[in-house]
Enzyme design. Structure first.
Site, PDB file in Angstrom:
ATOM      1  N   ILE A  87     -13.860 -14.619   4.398  1.00  0.00           N
ATOM      2  CA  ILE A  87     -13.512 -15.114   3.064  1.00  0.00           C
ATOM      3  C   ILE A  87     -12.572 -16.280   3.352  1.00  0.00           C
ATOM      4  O   ILE A  87     -11.414 -16.076   3.691  1.00  0.00           O
ATOM      5  CB  ILE A  87     -12.853 -14.030   2.189  1.00  0.00           C
ATOM      6  CG1 ILE A  87     -13.807 -12.861   1.965  1.00  0.00           C
ATOM      7  CG2 ILE A  87     -12.412 -14.633   0.850  1.00  0.00           C
ATOM      8  CD1 ILE A  87     -13.222 -11.708   1.159  1.00  0.00           C
ATOM      9  N   PRO A  88     -13.082 -17.520   3.268  1.00  0.00           N
ATOM     10  CA  PRO A  88     -12.424 -18.675   3.878  1.00  0.00           C
ATOM     11  C   PRO A  88     -11.206 -19.234   3.139  1.00  0.00           C
ATOM     12  O   PRO A  88     -11.222 -20.352   2.626  1.00  0.00           O
ATOM     13  CB  PRO A  88     -13.551 -19.700   3.946  1.00  0.00           C
ATOM     14  CG  PRO A  88     -14.410 -19.367   2.769  1.00  0.00           C
ATOM     15  CD  PRO A  88     -14.355 -17.871   2.652  1.00  0.00           C
ATOM     16  N   CYS A  89     -10.132 -18.478   3.155  1.00  0.00           N
ATOM     17  CA  CYS A  89      -8.900 -18.941   2.517  1.00  0.00           C
ATOM     18  C   CYS A  89      -8.305 -20.153   3.235  1.00  0.00           C
ATOM     19  O   CYS A  89      -7.514 -20.897   2.650  1.00  0.00           O
ATOM     20  CB  CYS A  89      -7.882 -17.808   2.409  1.00  0.00           C
ATOM     21  SG  CYS A  89      -7.560 -16.938   3.952  1.00  0.00           S
ATOM     22  N   HIS A  90      -8.710 -20.385   4.485  1.00  0.00           N
ATOM     23  CA  HIS A  90      -8.215 -21.549   5.225  1.00  0.00           C
ATOM     24  C   HIS A  90      -8.742 -22.860   4.643  1.00  0.00           C
ATOM     25  O   HIS A  90      -8.192 -23.918   4.918  1.00  0.00           O
ATOM     26  CB  HIS A  90      -8.601 -21.441   6.711  1.00  0.00           C
ATOM     27  CG  HIS A  90     -10.069 -21.405   6.964  1.00  0.00           C
ATOM     28  ND1 HIS A  90     -10.807 -20.243   6.859  1.00  0.00           N
ATOM     29  CD2 HIS A  90     -10.941 -22.390   7.311  1.00  0.00           C
ATOM     30  CE1 HIS A  90     -12.074 -20.509   7.135  1.00  0.00           C
ATOM     31  NE2 HIS A  90     -12.184 -21.804   7.407  1.00  0.00           N
TER      32      HIS A  90
END
EC number: 2.1.1.63
Length: 159
Positions: free
Chosen positions: A125-128
Site C-alpha cells: 500500500i504505497p504510502c511512500h
C-alpha cells in the site's frame, strides 16, 4: 504468523493472519510492537508469495502487487489506504490531492497525512508515493531515507 526478509530498505517483517497480509514492518519495528504477529513461519505460502513479489518489486520487475490484504484501521484510514493503492507506480500524489478525492476540506490534508502514517502495509500500500503540495518529500513512518530509496527505485533515479 510472520517472517523476515532482507531488502534495499533494510530488513522487513511480513505479517499474515487469516489468509491475508496484515502488516509489513520496517525493522526494528519501533512502532509496530502492539500488532499481533503470532509465531514465526518462514515456510508459509502466503508469506513466501509476499516475499517473492517484494523481491520482484525491488528488482524493478513488478509495478503492482497481487496479494490478499487486510490492514487494520478505522473506516477513515481504510478510505485513505484505498486511495493510496490508486497511485500508479512511478508517480506521486499530494496529501491535498488525496483529501480532495475524499471530498475533505479544511484540515483534510493533515487528516490524510495522519492516516497515511498509520498504514500497516507500506510498500504494497504505497504510502511512500505521497508527497507535500510542492512535491517535497515530507515525513514517512519508515524514515525519509527509505522513502527516497523507494521513490528512486520506481523512477529509476534517486531523488
Amino acid at each position: 504468523m510472520w517472517t523476515l526478509i532482507d531488502s534495499p530498505v533494510g530488513q522487513l517483517r511480513l505479517v499474515a493472519h487469516d489468509g491475508a497480509i496484515t502488516a509489513i514492518d520496517f525493522m526494528p519495528a519501533l512502532y509496530a510492537e502492539g500488532r499481533p504477529r503470532g509465531e514465526r513461519d518462514d515456510s508459509d505460502p502466503l508469506l513466501l508469495e509476499c516475499a517473492r513479489q517484494l523481491a520482484e518489486y525491488f528488482a524493478g520487475d513488478r509495478t503492482t502487487f497481487d496479494l490478499p490484504l487486510a490492514p487494520s484501521g478505522t473506516a477513515f484510514q481504510t478510505r485513505v489506504w484505498e486511495q493510496l493503492q490508486k497511485i500508479e507506480y512511478g508517480t506521486t500524489c499530494s496529501y491535498g490531492q488525496i483529501a480532495g478525492r475524499l471530498d475533505l476540506t479544511g484540515h483534510g490534508a493533515r487528516a490524510v497525512g495522519l492516516a497515511n502514517g498509520r498504514n500497516p502495509i507500506p510498500i504494497v500500500i504505497p504510502c511512500h508515493r505521497v508527497v507535500g503540495a510542492n512535491g517535497s518529500l515530507t515525513g514517512y513512518a519508515g524514515g525519509l531515507d527509505r522513502k527516497t530509496t523507494l521513490l528512486g527505485l520506481e523512477s529509476g533515479a534517486l531523488f
